[in-house]
Design a protein around this motif. Structure first.
Motif, PDB file in Angstrom:
ATOM      1  N   ASP A 165       0.898  -1.151   0.000  1.00  0.00           N
ATOM      2  CA  ASP A 165       0.000   0.000   0.000  1.00  0.00           C
ATOM      3  C   ASP A 165       0.937   1.201   0.000  1.00  0.00           C
ATOM      4  O   ASP A 165       1.767   1.355   0.903  1.00  0.00           O
ATOM      5  N   ALA A 166       0.841   2.049  -1.019  1.00  0.00           N
ATOM      6  CA  ALA A 166       1.860   3.088  -1.221  1.00  0.00           C
ATOM      7  C   ALA A 166       2.014   3.998  -0.010  1.00  0.00           C
ATOM      8  O   ALA A 166       3.130   4.377   0.348  1.00  0.00           O
ATOM      9  N   LEU A 167       0.905   4.363   0.649  1.00  0.00           N
ATOM     10  CA  LEU A 167       1.008   5.246   1.801  1.00  0.00           C
ATOM     11  C   LEU A 167       1.690   4.546   2.969  1.00  0.00           C
ATOM     12  O   LEU A 167       2.507   5.147   3.674  1.00  0.00           O
ATOM     13  N   GLU A 168       1.380   3.281   3.183  1.00  0.00           N
ATOM     14  CA  GLU A 168       2.049   2.519   4.239  1.00  0.00           C
ATOM     15  C   GLU A 168       3.537   2.353   3.917  1.00  0.00           C
ATOM     16  O   GLU A 168       4.400   2.425   4.802  1.00  0.00           O
ATOM     17  N   ASP A 169       3.837   2.141   2.651  1.00  0.00           N
ATOM     18  CA  ASP A 169       5.236   1.964   2.238  1.00  0.00           C
ATOM     19  C   ASP A 169       6.062   3.217   2.502  1.00  0.00           C
ATOM     20  O   ASP A 169       7.177   3.136   3.027  1.00  0.00           O
ATOM     21  N   VAL A 170       5.525   4.393   2.141  1.00  0.00           N
ATOM     22  CA  VAL A 170       6.314   5.612   2.323  1.00  0.00           C
ATOM     23  C   VAL A 170       6.441   5.972   3.804  1.00  0.00           C
ATOM     24  O   VAL A 170       7.473   6.512   4.234  1.00  0.00           O
ATOM     25  N   SER A 171       5.416   5.681   4.584  1.00  0.00           N
ATOM     26  CA  SER A 171       5.493   5.956   6.021  1.00  0.00           C
ATOM     27  C   SER A 171       6.570   5.088   6.666  1.00  0.00           C
ATOM     28  O   SER A 171       7.350   5.553   7.508  1.00  0.00           O
ATOM     29  N   ALA A 172       6.623   3.813   6.253  1.00  0.00           N
ATOM     30  CA  ALA A 172       7.646   2.910   6.781  1.00  0.00           C
ATOM     31  C   ALA A 172       9.033   3.318   6.306  1.00  0.00           C
ATOM     32  O   ALA A 172      10.011   3.244   7.062  1.00  0.00           O
ATOM     33  N   LEU A 173       9.140   3.767   5.055  1.00  0.00           N
ATOM     34  CA  LEU A 173      10.436   4.167   4.522  1.00  0.00           C
ATOM     35  C   LEU A 173      10.962   5.405   5.246  1.00  0.00           C
ATOM     36  O   LEU A 173      12.167   5.526   5.486  1.00  0.00           O
ATOM     37  N   GLN A 174      10.085   6.319   5.596  1.00  0.00           N
ATOM     38  CA  GLN A 174      10.508   7.499   6.333  1.00  0.00           C
ATOM     39  C   GLN A 174      11.140   7.099   7.676  1.00  0.00           C
ATOM     40  O   GLN A 174      12.177   7.630   8.075  1.00  0.00           O
ATOM     41  N   MET A 175      10.526   6.143   8.368  1.00  0.00           N
ATOM     42  CA  MET A 175      11.074   5.671   9.641  1.00  0.00           C
ATOM     43  C   MET A 175      12.399   4.938   9.428  1.00  0.00           C
ATOM     44  O   MET A 175      13.346   5.097  10.203  1.00  0.00           O
ATOM     45  N   LEU A 176      12.479   4.136   8.361  1.00  0.00           N
ATOM     46  CA  LEU A 176      13.699   3.402   8.073  1.00  0.00           C
ATOM     47  C   LEU A 176      14.848   4.354   7.761  1.00  0.00           C
ATOM     48  O   LEU A 176      15.970   4.188   8.251  1.00  0.00           O
ATOM     49  N   TYR A 177      14.574   5.356   6.947  1.00  0.00           N
ATOM     50  CA  TYR A 177      15.601   6.330   6.568  1.00  0.00           C
ATOM     51  C   TYR A 177      16.133   7.055   7.795  1.00  0.00           C
ATOM     52  O   TYR A 177      17.340   7.282   7.928  1.00  0.00           O
ATOM     53  N   THR A 178      15.233   7.414   8.696  1.00  0.00           N
ATOM     54  CA  THR A 178      15.644   8.084   9.932  1.00  0.00           C
ATOM     55  C   THR A 178      16.555   7.183  10.757  1.00  0.00           C
ATOM     56  O   THR A 178      17.563   7.635  11.318  1.00  0.00           O
ATOM     57  N   ALA A 179      16.222   5.892  10.808  1.00  0.00           N
ATOM     58  CA  ALA A 179      17.024   4.947  11.583  1.00  0.00           C
ATOM     59  C   ALA A 179      18.391   4.700  10.950  1.00  0.00           C
ATOM     60  O   ALA A 179      19.385   4.495  11.654  1.00  0.00           O
ATOM     61  N   LEU A 180      18.471   4.729   9.629  1.00  0.00           N
ATOM     62  CA  LEU A 180      19.750   4.483   8.943  1.00  0.00           C
ATOM     63  C   LEU A 180      20.736   5.632   9.131  1.00  0.00           C
ATOM     64  O   LEU A 180      21.947   5.416   9.080  1.00  0.00           O
ATOM     65  N   GLU A 181      20.217   6.847   9.301  1.00  0.00           N
ATOM     66  CA  GLU A 181      21.058   8.024   9.543  1.00  0.00           C
ATOM     67  C   GLU A 181      22.199   8.174   8.528  1.00  0.00           C
ATOM     68  O   GLU A 181      23.380   8.226   8.881  1.00  0.00           O
ATOM     69  N   PRO A 182      21.881   8.260   7.247  1.00  0.00           N
ATOM     70  CA  PRO A 182      22.962   8.453   6.262  1.00  0.00           C
ATOM     71  C   PRO A 182      23.584   9.833   6.403  1.00  0.00           C
ATOM     72  O   PRO A 182      22.918  10.796   6.777  1.00  0.00           O
ATOM     73  N   THR A 183      24.851   9.928   6.107  1.00  0.00           N
ATOM     74  CA  THR A 183      25.530  11.221   6.131  1.00  0.00           C
ATOM     75  C   THR A 183      25.189  11.994   4.855  1.00  0.00           C
ATOM     76  O   THR A 183      24.791  11.392   3.837  1.00  0.00           O
ATOM     77  N   PRO A 184      25.354  13.313   4.867  1.00  0.00           N
ATOM     78  CA  PRO A 184      25.122  14.090   3.642  1.00  0.00           C
ATOM     79  C   PRO A 184      25.964  13.599   2.475  1.00  0.00           C
ATOM     80  O   PRO A 184      25.501  13.572   1.330  1.00  0.00           O
ATOM     81  N   GLU A 185      27.188  13.178   2.753  1.00  0.00           N
ATOM     82  CA  GLU A 185      28.062  12.681   1.681  1.00  0.00           C
ATOM     83  C   GLU A 185      27.510  11.394   1.071  1.00  0.00           C
ATOM     84  O   GLU A 185      27.558  11.198  -0.155  1.00  0.00           O
ATOM     85  N   GLN A 186      26.980  10.503   1.914  1.00  0.00           N
ATOM     86  CA  GLN A 186      26.403   9.257   1.415  1.00  0.00           C
ATOM     87  C   GLN A 186      25.143   9.527   0.605  1.00  0.00           C
ATOM     88  O   GLN A 186      24.898   8.897  -0.433  1.00  0.00           O
ATOM     89  N   VAL A 187      24.341  10.463   1.070  1.00  0.00           N
ATOM     90  CA  VAL A 187      23.125  10.831   0.341  1.00  0.00           C
ATOM     91  C   VAL A 187      23.482  11.379  -1.037  1.00  0.00           C
ATOM     92  O   VAL A 187      22.920  10.954  -2.064  1.00  0.00           O
ATOM     93  N   LEU A 188      24.420  12.311  -1.085  1.00  0.00           N
ATOM     94  CA  LEU A 188      24.795  12.914  -2.356  1.00  0.00           C
ATOM     95  C   LEU A 188      25.439  11.898  -3.305  1.00  0.00           C
ATOM     96  O   LEU A 188      25.294  12.001  -4.517  1.00  0.00           O
ATOM     97  N   ARG A 189      26.094  10.902  -2.761  1.00  0.00           N
ATOM     98  CA  ARG A 189      26.733   9.883  -3.596  1.00  0.00           C
ATOM     99  C   ARG A 189      25.692   9.042  -4.336  1.00  0.00           C
ATOM    100  O   ARG A 189      25.956   8.536  -5.436  1.00  0.00           O
ATOM    101  N   HIS A 190      24.511   8.879  -3.756  1.00  0.00           N
ATOM    102  CA  HIS A 190      23.484   8.039  -4.369  1.00  0.00           C
ATOM    103  C   HIS A 190      22.328   8.848  -4.965  1.00  0.00           C
ATOM    104  O   HIS A 190      21.372   8.269  -5.460  1.00  0.00           O
TER     105      HIS A 190
END
Length: 248
Positions: A165-190
């Motif tokens: 369910d797209a809304l459930e997927d994006v809500s879960a992804l937001q929580m996952l992204y927060t938990a992964l804590e990528p650095t700005p450099e890692q974000v810009l690399r991808h």
């Protein structure tokens, strides 16, 4: 196109009629903090059996059903315009999704081209970020067997959710992204630009295979339920309804 920045982020996902790049959008959802958007559109082609079994979407007599219940829909063009308005409100966000470079962004780019909206779309975002290669880099030593979003959420966050369910997927992804804590450099690399996922824009193509407005029977104007589709936190509601706050 603005330089890619990481201060503002939006997570988005599509549910489609199948897994091929020629499939059509059935649901588009996005979330950014307390803001969320979820809209549906009746596809012009049938939902493939495998996709229907996973998502629960079916089309019957030009109406969309989710788990046998009718769903309020809008034309594809209206859905895309609402998404662009949502992104504009957030001031050039980075658009984030899981496996979007190989699939969602390509399907989205084709839909934007059909409705002659690609230029407008890319003008309101900073760029795109695929969390699949990002997660593979961040968790390369974790011994994971699967990097699909559902497995990552279960492993990293220890929770299950209503996947596909797209809304459930994006809500879960937001929580996952927060938990992964990528650095700005890692974000810009991808990070990448939408233009790198598809061919040159197609111009003056209709938003439907039939002549006339991009609207099917049983749909209603977007403005009738946009307030229900776009949920804004109480603290920001007053400001968001001020026309001055929507200016870029």
């Amino acid at each position: 196109m603005c330089p890619i920045e990481v201060e503002n982020v939006v997570f988005f996902d599509l549910e489609t009629t199948g897994l091929g790049l020629s499939c059509e959008i059935v649901q588009l959802a996005a979330v950014s903090g307390a803001h969320s958007l979820s809209l549906y559109s009746v596809p012009r082609c049938r939902v493939q059996p495998r996709a229907a079994a996973v998502t629960g979407f079916r089309v019957r007599r030009h109406k969309l059903y989710l788990h046998r219940k009718p769903v309020l829909t809008n034309s594809l063009r209206e859905v895309l315009i609402a998404f662009i308005a949502f992104l504009r409100m957030l001031q050039w966000p980075l658009v984030i999704g899981h496996n979007i470079r190989r699939f969602d962004c390509r399907v989205l780019a084709r839909a934007l081209d059909e409705c002659d909206l690609r230029t407008e779309f890319v003008s309101v975002i900073s760029g795109c970020l695929d969390t699949l290669p990002l997660a593979r880099e961040l968790l390369k030593d974790a011994g994971l067997q699967s990097f699909c979003q559902e497995a990552l959420v279960r492993t990293i966050l220890g929770v299950s959710y209503k996947a596909h369910d797209a809304l459930e997927d994006v809500s879960a992804l937001q929580m996952l992204y927060t938990a992964l804590e990528p650095t700005p450099e890692q974000v810009l690399r991808h990070a990448f630009l939408l233009e790198t996922t598809a061919g040159p824009p197609a111009r003056n193509l209709p938003c439907s295979k039939t002549e006339g407005p991009c609207k099917l029977s049983g749909q209603r104007p977007l403005w009738e339920h946009l307030r229900q589709a776009v949920k804004i936190s109480e603290e920001q509601k007053e400001a968001s309804e001020d026309p001055e706050s929507w200016r870029t």
